[in-house]
Design a protein around this motif. Structure first.
Motif, PDB file in Angstrom:
ATOM      1  N   GLY A  46       0.813  -1.216   0.000  1.00 45.67           N
ATOM      2  CA  GLY A  46       0.000   0.000   0.000  1.00 45.67           C
ATOM      3  C   GLY A  46       0.842   1.259   0.000  1.00 45.67           C
ATOM      4  N   SER A  47       2.143   1.126  -0.282  1.00 51.29           N
ATOM      5  CA  SER A  47       3.073   2.259  -0.252  1.00 51.29           C
ATOM      6  C   SER A  47       2.872   3.162  -1.456  1.00 51.29           C
ATOM      7  CB  SER A  47       4.517   1.747  -0.228  1.00 51.29           C
ATOM      8  OG  SER A  47       5.420   2.779  -0.544  1.00 51.29           O
ATOM      9  N   VAL A  48       2.703   4.475  -1.207  1.00 51.61           N
ATOM     10  CA  VAL A  48       2.559   5.412  -2.322  1.00 51.61           C
ATOM     11  C   VAL A  48       3.882   5.562  -3.064  1.00 51.61           C
ATOM     12  CG1 VAL A  48       3.085   7.477  -0.961  1.00 51.61           C
ATOM     13  CG2 VAL A  48       1.661   7.674  -2.991  1.00 51.61           C
ATOM     14  N   ALA A  49       4.994   5.383  -2.361  1.00 52.04           N
ATOM     15  CA  ALA A  49       6.298   5.456  -3.025  1.00 52.04           C
ATOM     16  C   ALA A  49       6.458   4.298  -4.014  1.00 52.04           C
ATOM     17  CB  ALA A  49       7.414   5.423  -1.986  1.00 52.04           C
ATOM     18  N   LEU A  50       6.048   3.098  -3.604  1.00 53.20           N
ATOM     19  CA  LEU A  50       6.116   1.962  -4.518  1.00 53.20           C
ATOM     20  C   LEU A  50       5.090   2.110  -5.643  1.00 53.20           C
ATOM     21  CD1 LEU A  50       6.645  -1.072  -2.105  1.00 53.20           C
ATOM     22  CD2 LEU A  50       8.327   0.142  -3.510  1.00 53.20           C
ATOM     23  N   PHE A  51       3.951   2.749  -5.335  1.00 59.49           N
ATOM     24  CA  PHE A  51       2.970   3.028  -6.390  1.00 59.49           C
ATOM     25  C   PHE A  51       3.575   3.962  -7.428  1.00 59.49           C
ATOM     26  CE2 PHE A  51      -0.238   5.945  -8.116  1.00 59.49           C
ATOM     27  CZ  PHE A  51      -1.042   5.044  -8.780  1.00 59.49           C
ATOM     28  N   SER A  52       4.307   4.976  -6.976  1.00 62.31           N
ATOM     29  CA  SER A  52       4.938   5.911  -7.914  1.00 62.31           C
ATOM     30  C   SER A  52       5.960   5.193  -8.787  1.00 62.31           C
ATOM     31  CB  SER A  52       5.616   7.052  -7.146  1.00 62.31           C
ATOM     32  OG  SER A  52       6.745   6.591  -6.428  1.00 62.31           O
ATOM     33  N   ASP A  53       6.668   4.242  -8.193  1.00 59.29           N
ATOM     34  CA  ASP A  53       7.648   3.457  -8.951  1.00 59.29           C
ATOM     35  C   ASP A  53       6.940   2.621 -10.020  1.00 59.29           C
ATOM     36  OD1 ASP A  53      10.357   3.262  -9.181  1.00 59.29           O
ATOM     37  OD2 ASP A  53      10.580   1.589  -7.798  1.00 59.29           O
ATOM     38  N   ALA A  54       5.799   2.028  -9.655  1.00 57.86           N
ATOM     39  CA  ALA A  54       5.039   1.231 -10.614  1.00 57.86           C
ATOM     40  C   ALA A  54       4.453   2.110 -11.717  1.00 57.86           C
ATOM     41  CB  ALA A  54       3.916   0.480  -9.893  1.00 57.86           C
ATOM     42  N   ILE A 129       9.558  -4.555  -0.259  1.00 55.77           N
ATOM     43  CA  ILE A 129      10.904  -4.087  -0.590  1.00 55.77           C
ATOM     44  C   ILE A 129      11.665  -5.164  -1.360  1.00 55.77           C
ATOM     45  CG2 ILE A 129      13.140  -3.505   0.430  1.00 55.77           C
ATOM     46  CD1 ILE A 129      11.572  -2.051   2.654  1.00 55.77           C
ATOM     47  N   ALA A 130      11.521  -6.413  -0.932  1.00 55.89           N
ATOM     48  CA  ALA A 130      12.217  -7.519  -1.612  1.00 55.89           C
ATOM     49  C   ALA A 130      11.716  -7.678  -3.046  1.00 55.89           C
ATOM     50  CB  ALA A 130      12.018  -8.811  -0.836  1.00 55.89           C
ATOM     51  N   ILE A 131      10.389  -7.607  -3.221  1.00 62.58           N
ATOM     52  CA  ILE A 131       9.812  -7.747  -4.560  1.00 62.58           C
ATOM     53  C   ILE A 131      10.282  -6.615  -5.466  1.00 62.58           C
ATOM     54  CG2 ILE A 131       7.654  -7.707  -5.881  1.00 62.58           C
ATOM     55  CD1 ILE A 131       6.295  -9.046  -3.481  1.00 62.58           C
ATOM     56  N   ASN A 132      10.241  -5.384  -4.942  1.00 64.44           N
ATOM     57  CA  ASN A 132      10.665  -4.236  -5.745  1.00 64.44           C
ATOM     58  C   ASN A 132      12.157  -4.310  -6.064  1.00 64.44           C
ATOM     59  OD1 ASN A 132      11.444  -1.103  -6.045  1.00 64.44           O
ATOM     60  ND2 ASN A 132       9.272  -1.380  -6.496  1.00 64.44           N
ATOM     61  N   GLY A 133      12.929  -4.886  -5.149  1.00 66.79           N
ATOM     62  CA  GLY A 133      14.360  -5.026  -5.394  1.00 66.79           C
ATOM     63  C   GLY A 133      14.652  -5.902  -6.599  1.00 66.79           C
ATOM     64  N   VAL A 134      13.857  -6.958  -6.781  1.00 69.77           N
ATOM     65  CA  VAL A 134      14.030  -7.832  -7.952  1.00 69.77           C
ATOM     66  C   VAL A 134      13.801  -7.032  -9.239  1.00 69.77           C
ATOM     67  CG1 VAL A 134      13.088  -9.821  -9.178  1.00 69.77           C
ATOM     68  CG2 VAL A 134      13.403  -9.922  -6.698  1.00 69.77           C
ATOM     69  N   VAL A 175      13.773   4.936  -3.289  1.00 73.88           N
ATOM     70  CA  VAL A 175      12.512   4.509  -2.689  1.00 73.88           C
ATOM     71  C   VAL A 175      12.749   3.385  -1.687  1.00 73.88           C
ATOM     72  CG1 VAL A 175      10.355   3.281  -3.152  1.00 73.88           C
ATOM     73  CG2 VAL A 175      10.977   5.264  -4.526  1.00 73.88           C
ATOM     74  N   LEU A 176      13.531   2.411  -2.075  1.00 70.88           N
ATOM     75  CA  LEU A 176      13.796   1.277  -1.191  1.00 70.88           C
ATOM     76  C   LEU A 176      14.525   1.725   0.077  1.00 70.88           C
ATOM     77  CD1 LEU A 176      14.873  -1.408  -3.827  1.00 70.88           C
ATOM     78  CD2 LEU A 176      12.694  -1.231  -2.629  1.00 70.88           C
ATOM     79  N   ALA A 177      15.486   2.645  -0.092  1.00 72.79           N
ATOM     80  CA  ALA A 177      16.210   3.147   1.080  1.00 72.79           C
ATOM     81  C   ALA A 177      15.254   3.892   2.012  1.00 72.79           C
ATOM     82  CB  ALA A 177      17.343   4.066   0.636  1.00 72.79           C
ATOM     83  N   GLY A 178      14.378   4.716   1.430  1.00 72.30           N
ATOM     84  CA  GLY A 178      13.417   5.459   2.234  1.00 72.30           C
ATOM     85  C   GLY A 178      12.457   4.549   2.974  1.00 72.30           C
ATOM     86  N   LEU A 190       7.836   9.512   5.535  1.00 74.52           N
ATOM     87  CA  LEU A 190       8.896   9.238   4.561  1.00 74.52           C
ATOM     88  C   LEU A 190       8.335   8.617   3.284  1.00 74.52           C
ATOM     89  CD1 LEU A 190      11.826   7.858   6.768  1.00 74.52           C
ATOM     90  CD2 LEU A 190      11.704  10.042   5.554  1.00 74.52           C
ATOM     91  N   ASP A 191       7.206   7.921   3.377  1.00 72.36           N
ATOM     92  CA  ASP A 191       6.629   7.272   2.187  1.00 72.36           C
ATOM     93  C   ASP A 191       6.227   8.306   1.137  1.00 72.36           C
ATOM     94  OD1 ASP A 191       5.718   5.187   0.563  1.00 72.36           O
ATOM     95  OD2 ASP A 191       3.703   5.305   1.418  1.00 72.36           O
ATOM     96  N   PRO A 192       5.356   9.286   1.451  1.00 75.16           N
ATOM     97  CA  PRO A 192       5.037  10.298   0.441  1.00 75.16           C
ATOM     98  C   PRO A 192       6.226  11.185   0.093  1.00 75.16           C
ATOM     99  CG  PRO A 192       4.044  10.865   2.547  1.00 75.16           C
ATOM    100  CD  PRO A 192       4.542   9.465   2.666  1.00 75.16           C
ATOM    101  N   ALA A 193       7.140  11.386   1.058  1.00 77.91           N
ATOM    102  CA  ALA A 193       8.323  12.200   0.771  1.00 77.91           C
ATOM    103  C   ALA A 193       9.175  11.553  -0.312  1.00 77.91           C
ATOM    104  CB  ALA A 193       9.140  12.407   2.043  1.00 77.91           C
ATOM    105  N   MET A 194       9.372  10.233  -0.219  1.00 80.28           N
ATOM    106  CA  MET A 194      10.149   9.529  -1.237  1.00 80.28           C
ATOM    107  C   MET A 194       9.430   9.554  -2.583  1.00 80.28           C
ATOM    108  SD  MET A 194      12.928   8.813   0.138  1.00 80.28           S
ATOM    109  CE  MET A 194      13.502   8.135  -1.418  1.00 80.28           C
ATOM    110  N   ALA A 195       8.094   9.468  -2.563  1.00 82.43           N
ATOM    111  CA  ALA A 195       7.338   9.542  -3.812  1.00 82.43           C
ATOM    112  C   ALA A 195       7.553  10.894  -4.480  1.00 82.43           C
ATOM    113  CB  ALA A 195       5.854   9.309  -3.541  1.00 82.43           C
ATOM    114  N   ALA A 196       7.574  11.967  -3.676  1.00 77.38           N
ATOM    115  CA  ALA A 196       7.795  13.304  -4.233  1.00 77.38           C
ATOM    116  C   ALA A 196       9.194  13.423  -4.830  1.00 77.38           C
ATOM    117  CB  ALA A 196       7.585  14.358  -3.147  1.00 77.38           C
TER     118      ALA A 196
END
Length: 311
Positions: A46-54, A129-134, A175-178, A190-196
């Motif tokens: 449900g991370s908005v940062a990961l949503f932005s990455d997608a 984080i693991a899935i996004n890392g792949v 994003v992963l570091a954040g 930090l989640d929306p901050a990383m998305a920005a």
């Protein structure tokens, strides 16, 4: 005897076209795969940062399709309507990709703002984080390949795709570091901050993609190192001529155009001047792939004494 000149390995247009098209098609397939993986990471957290990455990966899919169209058009042979070929089509692809990048960044900023106003608790962050890392590793490997292939084939579309995906890799690492810090500290902000930050980095990359492509559309000259090599080749192969001046070069995707004026003795026959021209053209075509050479022969009265001296 002139110095020995480097010779490029010649690749047929047909073979080069098939290779670039296969690379463009593979780019679309990789983008779809990465999109699926990144969406899975967003879905479980449900991370908005990961949503932005997608969301940026959706841009990669669309850009890959546009690049595939562009490289297909760019390899069409010259015709009566386009006597200089269709190689500039790839620049249009890169411009469109830049516009899509900017649009994606604006959408991400909107999502980040909404998440800032209504903070979200992350679910299963470690798994996400693991899935996004792949996905990030896949993107890094493919971006490196695309950049190298784009340079080898002088393909602005592939090179732009590679640079965009590499920017995606950089933002994914951020994003992963954040998210790691957010998980460890519980700071949901930090989640929306990383998305920005992702959005701002995407905007920067979009700007570079667009400006680079616009330079190509405006008949940008060859880079100084290549133009210097052109001058050396002309000088080494122009024995019998007096002077070369008004050298002009331009790029159109992978195609290169070189033109200049060559001054010859007034008593020289047309046939003898033609031999010099052929010698220069053969050397340039051996050193550079997809090059067109135009030489304007002039009598010695036209010498400017400011051109490239002939050795």
């Amino acid at each position: 005897m002139g110095a020995e000149l480097p010779r490029a390995v010649a690749v047929s247009d047909a073979g080069g076209a098939q290779l670039v098209k296969r690379t463009a098609m593979a780019t679309v397939a990789v983008a779809v795969l990465v999109l699926g993986i990144k969406y899975a990471a967003y879905y479980v957290t449900g991370s908005v940062a990961l949503f932005s990455d997608a969301l940026e990966s959706i841009v990669n899919v669309v850009a890959g399709l546009i690049a595939l169209w562009a490289v297909t058009v760019s390899y069409k042979p010259a015709d009566s309507d386009h006597p200089f070929g269709h190689t500039k089509a790839e620049y249009f692809s890169a411009v469109v990709e830049g516009v899509l990048i900017v649009l994606a960044a604006l959408l991400i900023l909107r999502e980040a703002w909404e998440a800032y106003l209504v903070p979200r608790t992350l679910e299963a962050p470690a798994l996400g984080i693991a899935i996004n890392g792949v996905a990030t590793v896949i993107n890094a490997l493919w971006a490196t390949y695309l950049i190298r292939r784009g340079r080898e084939k002088r393909s602005p579309a592939l090179a732009a795709d590679g640079r965009h995906i590499m920017a995606d890799v950089v933002t994914s690492v951020g994003v992963l570091a954040g998210l790691l810090v957010a998980t460890a500290t519980g700071w949901t902000i930090l989640d929306p901050a990383m998305a920005a930050l992702v959005a701002l980095n995407i905007l920067r990359e979009g700007y570079h993609v667009v400006t680079h492509s616009l330079s190509g559309l405006m008949d940008q000259a060859m880079d100084p190192a290549e133009e210097g090599a052109v001058r050396e080749i002309i000088s080494a192969r122009a024995e019998g001529a007096i002077e070369v001046h008004d050298l002009k070069t331009r790029l159109a995707g992978r195609a290169m155009f070189i033109e200049f004026h060559m001054v010859v003795p007034g008593a020289m026959t047309v046939g003898a001047a033609h031999v010099i021209c052929d010698r220069i053209e053969d050397a340039l075509q051996a050193a550079f792939a997809d090059v067109t050479v135009l030489i304007h022969v002039e009598p010695e009265a036209e010498a400017k004494q400011t051109g490239v001296p002939v050795l």
